[in-house]
Design a protein around this motif. Structure first.
Motif, PDB file in Angstrom:
ATOM      1  N   LEU A 112     -18.810 -27.453   8.567  1.00  0.00           N
ATOM      2  CA  LEU A 112     -19.196 -26.126   9.034  1.00  0.00           C
ATOM      3  C   LEU A 112     -20.264 -25.505   8.130  1.00  0.00           C
ATOM      4  O   LEU A 112     -21.121 -24.751   8.604  1.00  0.00           O
ATOM      5  N   GLN A 113     -20.238 -25.828   6.847  1.00  0.00           N
ATOM      6  CA  GLN A 113     -21.283 -25.336   5.948  1.00  0.00           C
ATOM      7  C   GLN A 113     -22.641 -25.895   6.352  1.00  0.00           C
ATOM      8  O   GLN A 113     -23.649 -25.174   6.372  1.00  0.00           O
ATOM      9  N   GLN A 302     -19.731 -19.990  17.579  1.00  0.00           N
ATOM     10  CA  GLN A 302     -20.757 -19.909  16.549  1.00  0.00           C
ATOM     11  C   GLN A 302     -20.085 -20.054  15.181  1.00  0.00           C
ATOM     12  O   GLN A 302     -18.913 -19.681  15.018  1.00  0.00           O
ATOM     13  N   VAL A 303     -20.819 -20.595  14.224  1.00  0.00           N
ATOM     14  CA  VAL A 303     -20.285 -20.707  12.856  1.00  0.00           C
ATOM     15  C   VAL A 303     -20.687 -19.465  12.074  1.00  0.00           C
ATOM     16  O   VAL A 303     -21.864 -19.091  12.037  1.00  0.00           O
ATOM     17  N   TYR A 310     -15.825 -20.716   6.050  1.00  0.00           N
ATOM     18  CA  TYR A 310     -16.605 -20.845   7.277  1.00  0.00           C
ATOM     19  C   TYR A 310     -15.649 -20.841   8.466  1.00  0.00           C
ATOM     20  O   TYR A 310     -14.645 -21.562   8.470  1.00  0.00           O
ATOM     21  N   THR A 311     -15.959 -20.014   9.454  1.00  0.00           N
ATOM     22  CA  THR A 311     -15.082 -19.856  10.607  1.00  0.00           C
ATOM     23  C   THR A 311     -15.872 -20.005  11.897  1.00  0.00           C
ATOM     24  O   THR A 311     -17.111 -19.967  11.897  1.00  0.00           O
ATOM     25  N   LEU A 312     -15.130 -20.167  12.992  1.00  0.00           N
ATOM     26  CA  LEU A 312     -15.720 -20.247  14.326  1.00  0.00           C
ATOM     27  C   LEU A 312     -15.427 -18.950  15.070  1.00  0.00           C
ATOM     28  O   LEU A 312     -14.281 -18.497  15.099  1.00  0.00           O
ATOM     29  N   VAL A 313     -16.465 -18.364  15.666  1.00  0.00           N
ATOM     30  CA  VAL A 313     -16.303 -17.112  16.388  1.00  0.00           C
ATOM     31  C   VAL A 313     -16.924 -17.260  17.778  1.00  0.00           C
ATOM     32  O   VAL A 313     -17.797 -18.097  18.002  1.00  0.00           O
TER      33      VAL A 313
END
Length: 475
Positions: A112-113, A302-303, A310-313
């Motif tokens: 994710l980074q 989106q990351v 780091y998350t997913l939204v």
């Protein structure tokens, strides 16, 4: 002139049959004990049992009967056939890069980074507010971008009203297709006498029904749209959006940004701009960027980064998913590696050399080259010779020919893009191939190619009655 004769291997066996690899030395393999249910198992399977040397020789011979960017220059105009640096393959081949797309975000922070950093890189390169990495190809990116534009108009209660997409006559064919797939009517714009957008025609075409103008800058003639700011004003004053086809972004890297020109939505062709392999039907990537105010329509997820995590939204009014995961991971990883290795200075140098190489080659060939000066590519004319015949004759000179018969603004077009990767020596070799064909007699051109593994084919029959499987070829 470099002499050229392509390898031609014949693997026909004593019975006159040329077997596929899967047909050689078939050996039956019986199933081992398994806990799978019976309806998921077979009684046995026949697999080829050939030695490693035979396997290696088979694929080596196939490679010798082909031509690729590792063989020599590949100046297909508008395709930007850049050399694929091998260090990106090394990175993508690392065991740590083998990440399952459904891994929990907490266990995929490194992945994710990379995604988040690449979103940022592309946003800054394109002058955009936000980027999605999901689309799996450039054309898919186009469609995604147009769907974002459609969502924007629907959000403003103008979805039914804005039913037209404007596309210049010199645009890539995918522009027309993407707009049509999104449900829009196409309005084709003519070019003016200098090969750029005709501002009078644009002013007449835009109106309350205009959803967007799709534009490539520089265009497919290699010419920068000098009136881009006026073009943006005309489209925006009519309530439309300006869409940037990123196919020719290689000419502008580090020097100009679509967002600063007034573009609202754009896609990136990472294979054309950041040296990932061309898919050939395989995995690719076509990220899209949007200006401020359009982020909420982007595909989900989106990351984002929250502190060190780091998350997913999901964007507020997302158009949904356009790919099964976050995009083609290994292709995007190579993109990240390429940008990171070059940095700001390297990207600026890339665009400088791409422009220099195109203009140098245009000066070195003995053909009519209308318009100019150019950015990344130019379109020469084969004159009285059929452009397709001219291209076949170039094969006998050991180089890949340019794109032919397009754009139609130039008669018998030879659309040529050497990219930044070619040295002066390589450009001279290309120029020599052009000039050798321009001096050849009609009979020699009509008989070409003679030095390639596959000789001249019947293009009409190939198009109307294509053989799409090995079984068809053997029937």
């Amino acid at each position: 002139m470099q002499r050229h004769r392509q390898a031609k291997w014949d693997e026909t066996e004593s019975d006159g049959h040329e077997p596929l690899l899967a047909e050689k030395d078939l050996t039956r393999h019986e199933p081992s004990d398994t806990y799978l249910p019976d309806d998921l198992t077979r009684d046995g399977v026949e697999l080829p049992s050939i030695s490693e040397p035979e396997l290696v020789r088979h694929y080596t011979r196939l490679s010798q009967m082909n031509y690729g960017i590792d063989s020599g220059p590949y100046p297909l105009g508008s395709c930007t056939m850049k050399y694929n640096p091998k260090f990106t393959e090394d990175i993508a081949g690392q065991p740590a890069a083998a990440v399952h797309p459904d891994r929990d975000p907490e266990l995929a922070q490194g992945t994710l980074q990379v995604y988040h950093e690449l979103q940022d890189y592309l946003s800054r390169i394109g002058g955009m507010s936000a980027v999605t990495l999901q689309p799996p190809a450039g054309a898919a990116g186009e469609l995604t971008g147009i769907l974002v534009a459609k969502a924007y108009h629907e959000h403003n209660d103008e979805g039914d009203q804005r039913e037209e997409i404007l596309v210049p006559a010199s645009a890539h064919g995918t522009n027309f297709a993407s707009a049509a797939m999104a449900g829009y009517d196409i309005v084709e714009l003519p070019a003016d006498d200098d090969g750029r957008v005709d501002l009078d025609a644009l002013s007449e075409a835009v109106g309350d029904s205009t959803a967007a103008l799709m534009l490539t800058n520089p265009n497919t003639l290699g010419l920068f749209e000098r009136d881009i700011e006026e073009i943006a004003t005309i489209v925006h004053d009519a309530g439309g959006l300006l869409y940037y086809d990123g196919a020719n972004l290689n000419a502008l890297l580090g020097r100009a940004r679509p967002g600063d020109m007034g573009f609202d939505v754009m896609h990136f062709n990472v294979h054309k701009t950041f040296a990932t392999p061309h898919g050939g039907g395989g995995p690719g990537a076509g990220p899209i960027g949007v200006r401020e105010g359009l982020e909420k329509f982007l595909p989900s997820p989106q990351v984002r980064v929250d502190g060190d995590e780091y998350t997913l939204v999901e964007p507020a009014e997302s158009i949904g998913k356009v790919h099964g995961s976050m995009g083609n991971w290994l292709v995007l990883l190579k993109t990240h590696a390429y940008i990171s290795r070059l940095g700001d200075e390297g990207l600026v140098d890339t665009s400088a050399k791409a422009v220099l190489n195109a203009n140098y080659l245009a000066e070195r060939i003995d053909l009519e080259v209308p318009f100019g000066p150019f950015h990344h590519e130019f379109v020469a004319s084969a004159g009285e010779t059929d452009a397709a015949d001219f291209a076949k004759a170039m094969l006998d000179n050991g180089v890949h020919p340019p794109t032919t018969k397009w754009p139609e603004i130039v008669d018998e077009a030879l659309m040529t893009e050497p990219t930044e990767a070619e040295s002066k020596r390589s450009l001279e070799r290309l120029a020599a191939a052009f000039n050798a064909v321009s001096e050849a007699d009609d009979d020699a051109i009509a008989a070409a190619p003679r030095m390639t593994a596959a000789k001249r084919i019947d293009q009409t029959t190939a198009a109307r009655d294509p053989k799409l499987s090995w079984q068809q070829l053997s029937d």
